[in-house]
Structure formats: C-alpha cells, structure tokens
Design a protein around this motif. Structure first.
Motif, PDB file in Angstrom:
ATOM      1  N   GLY A  60     -38.650  38.766  46.536  1.00 39.05           N
ATOM      2  CA  GLY A  60     -37.920  38.816  45.271  1.00 39.05           C
ATOM      3  C   GLY A  60     -36.598  38.065  45.289  1.00 39.05           C
ATOM      4  N   GLY A  62     -36.180  34.991  45.868  1.00 39.06           N
ATOM      5  CA  GLY A  62     -36.375  33.679  45.240  1.00 39.06           C
ATOM      6  C   GLY A  62     -36.848  32.596  46.196  1.00 39.06           C
ATOM      7  N   LYS A  63     -37.516  32.977  47.249  1.00 40.80           N
ATOM      8  CA  LYS A  63     -37.972  31.985  48.243  1.00 40.80           C
ATOM      9  C   LYS A  63     -38.895  30.940  47.639  1.00 40.80           C
ATOM     10  N   SER A  64     -39.922  31.409  46.916  1.00 36.88           N
ATOM     11  CA  SER A  64     -40.869  30.409  46.397  1.00 36.88           C
ATOM     12  C   SER A  64     -40.234  29.554  45.314  1.00 36.88           C
ATOM     13  N   THR A  65     -39.364  30.165  44.505  1.00 35.66           N
ATOM     14  CA  THR A  65     -38.657  29.385  43.476  1.00 35.66           C
ATOM     15  C   THR A  65     -37.773  28.334  44.149  1.00 35.66           C
ATOM     16  N   ARG A 103     -47.722  30.496  42.707  1.00 35.76           N
ATOM     17  CA  ARG A 103     -46.522  30.131  43.451  1.00 35.76           C
ATOM     18  C   ARG A 103     -46.436  28.614  43.597  1.00 35.76           C
ATOM     19  N   ASP A 199     -26.370  32.194  38.747  1.00 35.14           N
ATOM     20  CA  ASP A 199     -26.466  31.684  37.373  1.00 35.14           C
ATOM     21  C   ASP A 199     -26.349  32.852  36.404  1.00 35.14           C
ATOM     22  N   ALA A 238     -31.796  28.543  42.314  1.00 41.40           N
ATOM     23  CA  ALA A 238     -33.089  27.860  42.442  1.00 41.40           C
ATOM     24  C   ALA A 238     -33.665  27.571  41.062  1.00 41.40           C
ATOM     25  N   VAL A 239     -33.423  28.491  40.113  1.00 42.24           N
ATOM     26  CA  VAL A 239     -33.966  28.324  38.767  1.00 42.24           C
ATOM     27  C   VAL A 239     -33.265  27.180  38.035  1.00 42.24           C
TER      28      VAL A 239
HETATM   29  P1  GDP Z   1     -39.808  35.441  46.597  1.00 40.96           P
HETATM   30  O1  GDP Z   1     -40.537  36.743  46.594  1.00 40.96           O
HETATM   31  O2  GDP Z   1     -38.648  35.484  47.542  1.00 40.96           O
HETATM   32  O3  GDP Z   1     -40.689  34.258  46.822  1.00 40.96           O
HETATM   33  O4  GDP Z   1     -39.130  35.288  45.158  1.00 40.96           O
HETATM   34  P2  GDP Z   1     -39.616  34.466  43.866  1.00 40.96           P
HETATM   35  O5  GDP Z   1     -39.327  33.020  44.039  1.00 40.96           O
HETATM   36  O6  GDP Z   1     -41.003  34.850  43.528  1.00 40.96           O
HETATM   37  O7  GDP Z   1     -38.599  34.998  42.779  1.00 40.96           O
HETATM   38  C1  GDP Z   1     -38.495  36.373  42.425  1.00 40.96           C
HETATM   39  C2  GDP Z   1     -37.872  36.495  41.045  1.00 40.96           C
HETATM   40  O8  GDP Z   1     -36.532  35.988  41.075  1.00 40.96           O
HETATM   41  C3  GDP Z   1     -38.613  35.699  40.000  1.00 40.96           C
HETATM   42  O9  GDP Z   1     -38.632  36.443  38.806  1.00 40.96           O
HETATM   43  C4  GDP Z   1     -37.775  34.455  39.841  1.00 40.96           C
HETATM   44  O10 GDP Z   1     -37.868  33.888  38.556  1.00 40.96           O
HETATM   45  C5  GDP Z   1     -36.373  34.988  40.088  1.00 40.96           C
HETATM   46  N1  GDP Z   1     -35.498  33.940  40.607  1.00 40.96           N
HETATM   47  C6  GDP Z   1     -35.732  33.106  41.650  1.00 40.96           C
HETATM   48  N2  GDP Z   1     -34.724  32.249  41.792  1.00 40.96           N
HETATM   49  C7  GDP Z   1     -33.812  32.532  40.831  1.00 40.96           C
HETATM   50  C8  GDP Z   1     -32.539  31.978  40.453  1.00 40.96           C
HETATM   51  O11 GDP Z   1     -32.025  31.018  41.021  1.00 40.96           O
HETATM   52  N3  GDP Z   1     -31.896  32.587  39.407  1.00 40.96           N
HETATM   53  C9  GDP Z   1     -32.412  33.633  38.726  1.00 40.96           C
HETATM   54  N4  GDP Z   1     -31.712  34.138  37.731  1.00 40.96           N
HETATM   55  N5  GDP Z   1     -33.621  34.158  39.052  1.00 40.96           N
HETATM   56  C10 GDP Z   1     -34.303  33.632  40.079  1.00 40.96           C
END
Ligand code: GDP
Length: 323
Positions: A60, A62-65, A103, A199, A238-239
C-alpha cells in the motif's frame, strides 16, 4: 533444449527467450538445473552489467505505482528496465501479486520493459537464489536497470540488499511516532529513503516525515560506502511523478561515486562470495533430502532421543555417511 541458441537469443535481447530462461532457472528439476547452470556460465561472458536497484516497502505504500512511474521515466530516457520480485508472501500463497495484470499496466506494454512476477517457491532462500539468477539473465539481455522489488517483512529486505547495488526504502507520510515503526536494521540498509505520496493533502505531512527521517539517518553510524550526504531521505509522488528525476540523479551520483571509490566493485565481490557460501550450504542440506539419508537421520534421531547416542556423536555418524 538448445542452450547455446537460447543464450544467443537472450544476448540479442529477445524477451521471450529471457522469460523462458527464467522459467528454466526457477525449475527444481535436476536436468533443468544443469541446463540453467550451463546457460548462466555461457552468458557470464557477456560482461554486461545493469544497475541493480532493490526496492522495499509495506503493502500500500505505492511500490507498483512508483515502479511504473519511475520505469516509464527511465524508458523515456532511452533505458531498458527489468522488474523482478522477491515476494515472501506470494511464496506462501503460491500466487503472486506481481502477476496481477492491473499492476504496472503502462510499463508492461513497453517494449523496453520486462516484468517478471515472483517465483512461487516455498521458502525465501529458494526465491532469492532464483532471483539472483534471473538478475544475471536480465543483465545478459542488456537491461540497463534491474529493479528488484520486495514487500517489507524484515527478512526479505536483507535478501534484496544482498542482490542489489543500491537499496531504496519506500515509506508513507506519517506522524512522528510512526518513525519508530521502521526497524533500525532496515534503516541501516537503505541508501535512499523515499517518502511517497508527497501530494495533495499529504504533502505537508510528507515533508515533515522526510525531515524526521533525514534527522534519523544522520544519527546512524557512518558507512564507508557513502559519500557526504548519504544515505538520504527524499519526498516523492509516484502518482504525480514529482521528485522521480531528482531521485534518479541521486541514484546515479551515488553509483558514480561508489564506482570511482571501488565500493561498487567490492560490494559485488562480497555478494558473489556470500552466494557461493549459500550455494554450498544449500547443496549440503540437499544431500540430507535423499531417501537413504532421511532414513539414517530418523534412525539416529531415535537413538539420540533414547539417550543411546549423544547429539554430537550422532551428527558425526551422519556426516561420515555423507562424504
Ligand atoms: P504497493 O502495494 O506498495 O505496490 O502500492 P500501490 O502502488 O498498489 O499503491 C497503493 C495505493 O496508494 C494505490 O491506491 C495508489 O493509487 C496509491 N498511491 C501510490 N502512489 C501514490 C502517490 O504518489 N500519491 C498518492 N496520493 N497515492 C499514491
């Protein structure tokens, strides 16, 4: 299978050949192991080296993002990017979160990207060995950057840091108290801590969290492999794709410094020795897996539990039978 042909196709950068070779190194079959070893020896002569970047963070964060945005940015600069996963949780469930098609959608469509889900094996050690070989295959295939992702569960960070040149820790903005939540040992492994989600409403918190971690990093023991100012904490989104280019600049300057100072090379040499040691240990343990060895273990086990043989004497007997 024609190993020389497979090797040549990998050297030409054919993604299907690469995928096939990774399946080969992940296989437990003995004949596959022999072919995998032959292939890896063949490819070791390519002399190609990627920048191996380890990336860890809790689900959660944001790794994949981040990987998607960061990977797209690198591709935009003309680089080729491979993404591999060391995922102990998927090892448990037998599936893989990286296998989830939603992803890294953009990145997975790029011809200069290669994304490989985590191998589903029963233990972290096994996954790590195969990931190491998958990295070598990506290197031979000419990827400039190999991102090795892991879900942060303590032990997996250690494994990933043994596989990478540089380790990024991704964290979420949080109140000061939560700083305690990151174990000191994991902080000590990080080269750059990225506070993601800097952000919107979270921006101010992210800036504060970043300052907290920057302070915490300054309190850590100085490491010989760090130039002035490292390890460092940075806020990114990341977003919104903020701060990613800056993170890349820092990664490059750290890498350049380490190469010039010889730390990069000595780290790889130390890793090679570590993995050699692991291979020997693994092979020795595998010898206990034969039916004959298992039967003898069971027998000696019974003698030890009945007090007829001391543990040390039983172990000596067991080892004598193995050589
Ligand atoms: P992972 O489980 O670490 O791979 O996390 P994800 O990439 O799936 O991201 C988890 C949640 O965090 C998603 O709802 C993303 O949209 C959100 N998220 C990821 N990066 C960012 C960011 O830079 N800003 C914001 N506001 N949300 C983010």
């Amino acid at each position: 299978m024609d190993i020389a042909d497979l090797g040549d196709r990998i050297l030409r950068g054919e993604r299907r050949a690469l995928a096939r070779a990774i399946t080969l190194v992940e296989s437990q079959r003995e004949d596959h192991r022999a072919q995998a070893t032959e292939l890896l020896s063949h490819l070791a002569q390519s002399g190609r080296q990627s920048l191996r970047i380890g990336l860890s963070g809790t689900p959660g964060v944001g790794k994949s993002t981040f990987i998607e945005s960061f990977g797209m940015m690198l591709i935009g600069q003309g680089l080729r990017v491979a993404v591999l996963a060391v995922d102990p949780s998927s090892a448990r469930s037998g599936g893989s979160i990286l296998g989830d098609k939603t992803r890294m959608e953009r990145l997975s469509r790029e011809k200069n990207a290669f994304i490989r889900p985590s191998p589903s094996q029963s233990h972290l050690g096994g996954v790590a060995r195969r990931t190491r070989e998958a990295i070598a295959l990506c290197e031979a295939a000419g990827y400039d950057v190999v991102l090795i992702e892991t879900v942060g569960v303590g032990q997996s960070e250690t494994v990933v840091s043994e596989l990478s040149d540089l380790f990024l820790l991704l964290l979420a903005p949080a109140g000061g108290d939560e700083l305690q939540g990151v174990k000191r040992g994991i902080m000590e492994m990080a080269d750059i801590i990225l506070i993601n989600k800097a952000d919107g409403d979270l921006k101010a918190t992210a800036t504060r969290t970043c300052a907290d971690y920057a302070g915490a990093l300054r309190l850590l023991r100085k490491r010989p492999q760090d130039p002035e100012g490292f390890p460092k904490a940075m806020a990114v989104s990341a977003v919104e794709e903020h701060g990613l280019d800056k993170a890349w600049t820092e990664i490059q300057s750290l890498t350049d410094w380490r190469r010039e100072a010889g730390h990069w090379q000595s780290n790889r040499a130390a890793q090679a020795r570590y993995w050699f040691d692991q291979e020997v240990r693994h092979a020795l343990l595998a010898r206990l897996e034969t039916a004959q060895a298992k039967a003898q273990m069971a027998q000696l086990d019974a003698e030890v539990s009945q007090g007829r043989l001391s543990p040390a004497a039983a172990a000596e007997k067991m080892l004598a039978s193995l050589v």
